[in-house]
Write a protein that holds these residues in place. Sequence first.
Motif, PDB file in Angstrom:
ATOM      1  N   MET A   1      28.153 -19.547  45.900  1.00 24.95           N
ATOM      2  CA  MET A   1      27.367 -18.838  46.906  1.00 24.95           C
ATOM      3  C   MET A   1      25.917 -18.760  46.442  1.00 24.95           C
ATOM      4  O   MET A   1      25.636 -18.360  45.319  1.00 24.95           O
ATOM      5  N   LEU A   2      25.011 -19.117  47.295  1.00 22.73           N
ATOM      6  CA  LEU A   2      23.586 -19.082  46.995  1.00 22.73           C
ATOM      7  C   LEU A   2      23.005 -17.737  47.408  1.00 22.73           C
ATOM      8  O   LEU A   2      23.144 -17.307  48.547  1.00 22.73           O
ATOM      9  N   ILE A   3      22.380 -17.072  46.461  1.00 22.61           N
ATOM     10  CA  ILE A   3      21.747 -15.787  46.743  1.00 22.61           C
ATOM     11  C   ILE A   3      20.302 -16.045  47.114  1.00 22.61           C
ATOM     12  O   ILE A   3      19.541 -16.622  46.336  1.00 22.61           O
ATOM     13  N   LYS A   4      19.918 -15.620  48.325  1.00 20.57           N
ATOM     14  CA  LYS A   4      18.550 -15.815  48.791  1.00 20.57           C
ATOM     15  C   LYS A   4      17.673 -14.628  48.418  1.00 20.57           C
ATOM     16  O   LYS A   4      16.649 -14.782  47.775  1.00 20.57           O
ATOM     17  N   THR A   5      18.073 -13.470  48.863  1.00 18.32           N
ATOM     18  CA  THR A   5      17.302 -12.252  48.621  1.00 18.32           C
ATOM     19  C   THR A   5      18.271 -11.128  48.277  1.00 18.32           C
ATOM     20  O   THR A   5      19.338 -11.019  48.863  1.00 18.32           O
ATOM     21  N   VAL A   6      17.849 -10.299  47.356  1.00 18.21           N
ATOM     22  CA  VAL A   6      18.662  -9.176  46.906  1.00 18.21           C
ATOM     23  C   VAL A   6      18.020  -7.885  47.401  1.00 18.21           C
ATOM     24  O   VAL A   6      16.800  -7.722  47.326  1.00 18.21           O
ATOM     25  N   ALA A   7      18.831  -6.977  47.882  1.00 17.01           N
ATOM     26  CA  ALA A   7      18.361  -5.648  48.252  1.00 17.01           C
ATOM     27  C   ALA A   7      18.594  -4.728  47.056  1.00 17.01           C
ATOM     28  O   ALA A   7      19.703  -4.637  46.544  1.00 17.01           O
ATOM     29  N   ILE A   8      17.545  -4.059  46.625  1.00 20.47           N
ATOM     30  CA  ILE A   8      17.652  -3.089  45.545  1.00 20.47           C
ATOM     31  C   ILE A   8      17.524  -1.704  46.167  1.00 20.47           C
ATOM     32  O   ILE A   8      16.515  -1.392  46.791  1.00 20.47           O
ATOM     33  N   TYR A   9      18.553  -0.906  45.975  1.00 22.62           N
ATOM     34  CA  TYR A   9      18.530   0.467  46.489  1.00 22.62           C
ATOM     35  C   TYR A   9      18.556   1.417  45.305  1.00 22.62           C
ATOM     36  O   TYR A   9      19.535   1.489  44.570  1.00 22.62           O
ATOM     37  N   ASN A  10      17.465   2.120  45.102  1.00 22.05           N
ATOM     38  CA  ASN A  10      17.350   3.113  44.040  1.00 22.05           C
ATOM     39  C   ASN A  10      17.139   4.474  44.695  1.00 22.05           C
ATOM     40  O   ASN A  10      16.343   4.613  45.613  1.00 22.05           O
ATOM     41  N   ARG A  11      17.860   5.462  44.165  1.00 19.87           N
ATOM     42  CA  ARG A  11      17.781   6.804  44.736  1.00 19.87           C
ATOM     43  C   ARG A  11      17.920   7.827  43.629  1.00 19.87           C
ATOM     44  O   ARG A  11      18.702   7.646  42.710  1.00 19.87           O
ATOM     45  N   ILE A  12      17.127   8.864  43.729  1.00 20.62           N
ATOM     46  CA  ILE A  12      17.334  10.027  42.878  1.00 20.62           C
ATOM     47  C   ILE A  12      17.492  11.239  43.777  1.00 20.62           C
ATOM     48  O   ILE A  12      17.033  11.256  44.920  1.00 20.62           O
ATOM     49  N   SER A  13      18.159  12.235  43.221  1.00 14.87           N
ATOM     50  CA  SER A  13      18.440  13.437  43.982  1.00 14.87           C
ATOM     51  C   SER A  13      17.634  14.609  43.450  1.00 14.87           C
ATOM     52  O   SER A  13      17.650  14.885  42.255  1.00 14.87           O
ATOM     53  N   ARG A  14      16.957  15.264  44.329  1.00 18.15           N
ATOM     54  CA  ARG A  14      16.258  16.493  43.945  1.00 18.15           C
ATOM     55  C   ARG A  14      17.256  17.580  43.574  1.00 18.15           C
ATOM     56  O   ARG A  14      16.976  18.444  42.759  1.00 18.15           O
ATOM     57  N   ASP A  15      18.433  17.518  44.171  1.00 18.90           N
ATOM     58  CA  ASP A  15      19.466  18.516  43.877  1.00 18.90           C
ATOM     59  C   ASP A  15      19.909  18.463  42.416  1.00 18.90           C
ATOM     60  O   ASP A  15      20.357  19.452  41.863  1.00 18.90           O
ATOM     61  N   ASN A  16      19.801  17.296  41.800  1.00 17.57           N
ATOM     62  CA  ASN A  16      20.204  17.127  40.400  1.00 17.57           C
ATOM     63  C   ASN A  16      19.033  17.286  39.440  1.00 17.57           C
ATOM     64  O   ASN A  16      19.160  16.972  38.263  1.00 17.57           O
ATOM     65  N   ASN A  17      17.890  17.709  39.963  1.00 12.65           N
ATOM     66  CA  ASN A  17      16.681  17.896  39.156  1.00 12.65           C
ATOM     67  C   ASN A  17      16.253  16.628  38.422  1.00 12.65           C
ATOM     68  O   ASN A  17      15.755  16.691  37.307  1.00 12.65           O
ATOM     69  N   GLU A  18      16.486  15.483  39.037  1.00 14.08           N
ATOM     70  CA  GLU A  18      16.052  14.225  38.434  1.00 14.08           C
ATOM     71  C   GLU A  18      14.561  14.040  38.704  1.00 14.08           C
ATOM     72  O   GLU A  18      14.077  14.314  39.794  1.00 14.08           O
ATOM     73  N   SER A  19      13.861  13.543  37.714  1.00 14.64           N
ATOM     74  CA  SER A  19      12.429  13.338  37.860  1.00 14.64           C
ATOM     75  C   SER A  19      12.150  11.930  38.389  1.00 14.64           C
ATOM     76  O   SER A  19      13.031  11.062  38.382  1.00 14.64           O
ATOM     77  N   GLU A  20      10.925  11.725  38.797  1.00 16.01           N
ATOM     78  CA  GLU A  20      10.538  10.395  39.266  1.00 16.01           C
ATOM     79  C   GLU A  20      10.562   9.379  38.133  1.00 16.01           C
ATOM     80  O   GLU A  20      10.594   8.180  38.383  1.00 16.01           O
ATOM     81  N   ASP A  21      10.577   9.851  36.888  1.00 22.60           N
ATOM     82  CA  ASP A  21      10.728   8.939  35.754  1.00 22.60           C
ATOM     83  C   ASP A  21      12.077   8.231  35.801  1.00 22.60           C
ATOM     84  O   ASP A  21      12.191   7.070  35.412  1.00 22.60           O
ATOM     85  N   VAL A  22      13.094   8.928  36.285  1.00 21.98           N
ATOM     86  CA  VAL A  22      14.419   8.318  36.426  1.00 21.98           C
ATOM     87  C   VAL A  22      14.357   7.199  37.456  1.00 21.98           C
ATOM     88  O   VAL A  22      14.893   6.112  37.242  1.00 21.98           O
ATOM     89  N   LEU A  23      13.683   7.450  38.570  1.00 18.54           N
ATOM     90  CA  LEU A  23      13.522   6.420  39.600  1.00 18.54           C
ATOM     91  C   LEU A  23      12.758   5.226  39.040  1.00 18.54           C
ATOM     92  O   LEU A  23      13.136   4.075  39.270  1.00 18.54           O
ATOM     93  N   LEU A  24      11.710   5.486  38.295  1.00 18.12           N
ATOM     94  CA  LEU A  24      10.936   4.404  37.672  1.00 18.12           C
ATOM     95  C   LEU A  24      11.817   3.601  36.724  1.00 18.12           C
ATOM     96  O   LEU A  24      11.759   2.363  36.714  1.00 18.12           O
ATOM     97  N   ASN A  25      12.646   4.261  35.951  1.00 13.38           N
ATOM     98  CA  ASN A  25      13.548   3.572  35.031  1.00 13.38           C
ATOM     99  C   ASN A  25      14.526   2.685  35.798  1.00 13.38           C
ATOM    100  O   ASN A  25      14.735   1.521  35.441  1.00 13.38           O
ATOM    101  N   HIS A  26      15.117   3.219  36.854  1.00 12.90           N
ATOM    102  CA  HIS A  26      16.048   2.430  37.679  1.00 12.90           C
ATOM    103  C   HIS A  26      15.333   1.217  38.280  1.00 12.90           C
ATOM    104  O   HIS A  26      15.885   0.117  38.292  1.00 12.90           O
ATOM    105  N   ARG A  27      14.133   1.442  38.788  1.00 15.88           N
ATOM    106  CA  ARG A  27      13.354   0.356  39.391  1.00 15.88           C
ATOM    107  C   ARG A  27      13.089  -0.738  38.363  1.00 15.88           C
ATOM    108  O   ARG A  27      13.242  -1.932  38.648  1.00 15.88           O
ATOM    109  N   THR A  28      12.673  -0.340  37.188  1.00 16.70           N
ATOM    110  CA  THR A  28      12.358  -1.309  36.130  1.00 16.70           C
ATOM    111  C   THR A  28      13.578  -2.153  35.779  1.00 16.70           C
ATOM    112  O   THR A  28      13.501  -3.385  35.688  1.00 16.70           O
TER     113      THR A  28
END
Length: 71
Positions: free
Chosen positions: A1-28
Amino acid sequence: MLIKTVAIYNRISRDNNESEDVLLNHRTITKRLCESKSYKYKLYEEIESGGKFEERKVPLQLLKDIAQGLY
């Protein structure tokens, strides 16, 4: 199977007190993986507090893009 484009879904929850640094880490990590495989990718990211799935714009947009054949 040939992969053309990948969707990256990153999410953090404010309810879990996650900082935007966590989102940056996931993105990286997910971007590096795609780049190491030479995949094109599109980022979908959100910072959300609970809520019903039907009310969350980012994953709904991702599903819409999938339905339109972008992936």
